[in-house]
Enzyme design. Sequence first.
Site, mmCIF file in Angstrom:
data_model
loop_
_atom_site.group_PDB
_atom_site.id
_atom_site.type_symbol
_atom_site.label_atom_id
_atom_site.label_comp_id
_atom_site.label_asym_id
_atom_site.label_seq_id
_atom_site.Cartn_x
_atom_site.Cartn_y
_atom_site.Cartn_z
ATOM 1 N N GLY A 142 18.880 12.446 11.853
ATOM 2 C CA GLY A 142 18.370 13.644 12.530
ATOM 3 C C GLY A 142 17.371 14.394 11.668
ATOM 4 O O GLY A 142 16.265 14.732 12.113
ATOM 5 N N GLU A 173 24.891 9.584 14.530
ATOM 6 C CA GLU A 173 25.613 9.892 13.291
ATOM 7 C C GLU A 173 26.372 11.215 13.421
ATOM 8 O O GLU A 173 26.845 11.762 12.426
ATOM 9 C CB GLU A 173 24.648 9.947 12.104
ATOM 10 N N GLY A 213 12.638 3.727 11.271
ATOM 11 C CA GLY A 213 13.039 3.839 12.671
ATOM 12 C C GLY A 213 13.101 5.287 13.125
ATOM 13 O O GLY A 213 12.790 5.610 14.280
ATOM 14 N N ASP A 214 13.489 6.172 12.225
ATOM 15 C CA ASP A 214 13.536 7.599 12.567
ATOM 16 C C ASP A 214 12.128 8.145 12.786
ATOM 17 O O ASP A 214 11.896 8.955 13.691
ATOM 18 C CB ASP A 214 14.241 8.383 11.460
HETATM 19 O O1 RIB Z 1 17.693 5.861 9.188
HETATM 20 C C1 RIB Z 1 17.746 6.079 7.796
HETATM 21 C C2 RIB Z 1 18.835 7.042 7.466
HETATM 22 O O2 RIB Z 1 20.063 6.447 7.800
HETATM 23 C C3 RIB Z 1 18.940 7.380 6.005
HETATM 24 O O3 RIB Z 1 18.146 8.481 5.648
HETATM 25 C C4 RIB Z 1 20.425 7.611 5.836
HETATM 26 O O4 RIB Z 1 20.772 8.937 5.600
HETATM 27 C C5 RIB Z 1 21.082 7.102 7.100
HETATM 28 O O5 RIB Z 1 21.473 8.131 7.914
#
Ligand code: RIB
Length: 329
Positions: free
Chosen positions: A43, A141, A250-251
Amino acid sequence: MYDYDLLVVGSANADLVIGVERRPAAGETVLGGDLATHPGGKGANQAVAAARLGARTALLARVGDDAHGRLLIDSQRAAGVDTVGVLVGGAPTGVALITVDPSGDNSIVVSPGANGRLAPADVRAAVSLFHTSRVVSAQLEIPLETVVEVVRNLAPGSRFVLNPSPPRPLPGEVLAACDPLIVNEHEAKVLLGEVCVSEEPADWARLLLAKGPKSVVVTLGAEGALVADAHGVGSVPSVTVDAVDTTGAGDAFTAALAVRLGAGASLTEAAGFAARVGAAAVTKRGAQDSYPTAAEVEALCCAHPGDTPRTPGTRSDSVPGTSERGETL
Ligand code: RIB
């Protein structure tokens, strides 16, 4: 009309990162390099990535009353994210133990800590953020019941984007709100379960769409990405980069996609932009430290003017642009 282009509801972790020659197998001990501590969490990463692209961004998250929590809040503020929705206390800040090998691939174990205490009541208490945000994004998460509460509090006309990572079965109520649901190969297969008898990504996209989302994006690493909605399935090209560290790419992809969709781009246009942002993110170490500005994304496009659409394959990398070093993505 909207105060925020993007509201991210999700996790914030301290990333404890060690570079290794080879990620350890079960029962194995390997020696690595010096420990580095970075702000992370899916996030918090999405929020920083969006803000760095110039989007007005807010984060709804929970951190502990500790040094890791302060590191995370500081990194959000430095990127320009509004932290009015970042709650403090209840448990230690989440931690991610990360090993990164020379190809840039990683393995991650997350201790959710305070992320696990981000409750449905916290979502209800932040309803004003939902009413002033054009797009809302989430990941997994945080507790699933909190994500359910997120979709129940979406304002009319706002758009919901979900990256179900780490993946788990989703209730129909959440699936139906996704526009899009963004998955890599692993996440697609977990969500499809027994239904998935095909190794063809276009089939995964169609099968996922049949589960209720308004649209679906399947990221295929070196093979680009697929987009699917009521109009059909299309492909999005990848970008040539030297991958150094795929953590958080990916984020960045999800954040860029959400921001572009909010600005009125089509799903295909937004996914193309997101692929370039994800590719830029793998060229630097760390998660948030690797995220590009809009100008840096533009420069990457100029450096790779010949990118062309490719036939989708079956690579499992989570982001278009996370390939072996030097490979054409
Ligand atoms: O997507 C990468 C993230 O996954 C990392 O920054 C780590 O904290 C996990 O949540």
